[in-house]
Scaffold this active site. Structure first.
Site: not given
Ligand code: FUB
Length: 322
Positions: A36, A205
């Protein structure tokens, strides 16, 4: 003698030009499992704020990385941790950093929060981009689930008029909120509402926004972050509130290079005019959930402003200073 000197000098210049030309970042950009990645430019320095990619119960701190040229990276350890966020229990995720009035702010997701639990999006502040960051509120800024969006994966965007909006959301829903100038609360939009759902088609997301040639480029991740179908798509809009009509996918798994590519950010070098996408991916021989590494590629546009598909590489990008 003079001629010899001249020859040696021009050879040295040539060699150093070749050396400069060949200096590349390589991928991944630095060692370790980091996901991320939020890339941001402060002055003449690139910064990357990633998630420490590990078991949720071990995700209790952030490291960050800085570079003057995209090639050499310096690690800054534990810029914030659970000793500074009293309500953090686990799953410290997806930081978003910005500078305002000489202070540095770090927004984060904590606890992988579900209905009825304590957690969500928090904000911390520091005098230095490498911290140490202190929790600004002592509690989440957004701790509830609104419009079905898990409060994680925030991106804080400064609009043309100086207003700060925060896009956020997991579980296939994306909201935008307006931030108070001190970042201590969210404030109503002109129509009195606090949350606007702006979810584009296929959104999962990891929202991100930037402006290019006056247009709003809204980007997000699709698919499942633990699997092979994770990817990045985008829309272009005339407004920060959309509509965000999906244009298509620009980054995805390439079976000859890497797996599960997604959750990205974009940085721009005003001097060179180059845009870069910073994202995570899994090595080609790995299926391990948390084995996510931070990588970079140059982002290209066609003459109509559409983003061209990103080609994942092992070489990364050329050195690019300010
Ligand atoms: O790294 C944790 C979670 O995985 C993130 O919040 C999401 O976007 C995914 O990448």
């Amino acid at each position: 003698m003079k001629n010899n000197l001249r020859f040696i000098l021009s050879l040295a210049l040539m060699l150093s030009a070749v050396a400069c030309e060949e200096r590349r970042s390589g991928n991944p950009l630095f060692e370790g499992d980091y996901a991320d990645p939020e890339g941001v430019v402060f002055g003449d320095t690139y910064w990357i704020y990633p998630t420490y990619s590990a078991a949720f119960d071990d995700q209790l701190y952030f490291d960050c990385f800085s570079s003057k040229d995209l090639v050499e990276w310096t690690k800054h350890e534990r810029i914030i941790d659970n000793s500074r966020i009293s309500w953090l229990r686990r799953a410290l995720w997806a930081p978003a950093a910005l500078e305002k009035d000489g202070k540095y702010y770090l927004f984060f997701g904590a606890n992988d929060v579900h209905e009825g639990e304590i957690g969500g999006i928090g904000v911390a502040v520091a005098d230095n981009p490498a911290g140490p960051f202190e929790d600004l509120l002592g509690k989440p800024l957004i701790g509830e689930i609104v419009n079905g969006a898990q409060p994680i994966d925030q991106y804080v965007f400064k609009d043309k008029d100086g207003t700060y909006y925060m896009y956020y959301g997991g579980w296939r829903h994306c909201n935008v909120v307006k931030l108070a100038p001190d970042f201590k609360s969210i404030v109503p939009f002109d129509d009195g509402t606090l949350y606007k759902e702006v979810t584009p088609e296929n959104y999962v997301e990891g929202p991100f926004m930037f402006i290019r040639d006056g247009k709003y480029y809204f980007m997000w991740s699709e698919g499942g972050w633990t699997g092979p179908d994770y990817k990045v798509a985008y829309a272009i809009s005339d407004s920060p509130f959309g509509p965000f009509e999906r244009k298509g996918v620009i980054l995805e798994q390439d079976d000859s290079v890497a797996r599960g590519a997604g959750h990205h950010s974009v940085v721009y070098n005003q001097r060179s005019g180059k845009y870069y996408i910073i994202y995570h991916r899994r090595p080609i021989d790995s299926d391990v959930r948390d084995n996510r590494v931070t990588c970079i590629e140059e982002l290209h546009f066609d003459e109509d402003g559409n983003i061209l598909p990103v080609v994942m590489t092992h070489e990364g990008v050329k050195a690019d200073e300010f």
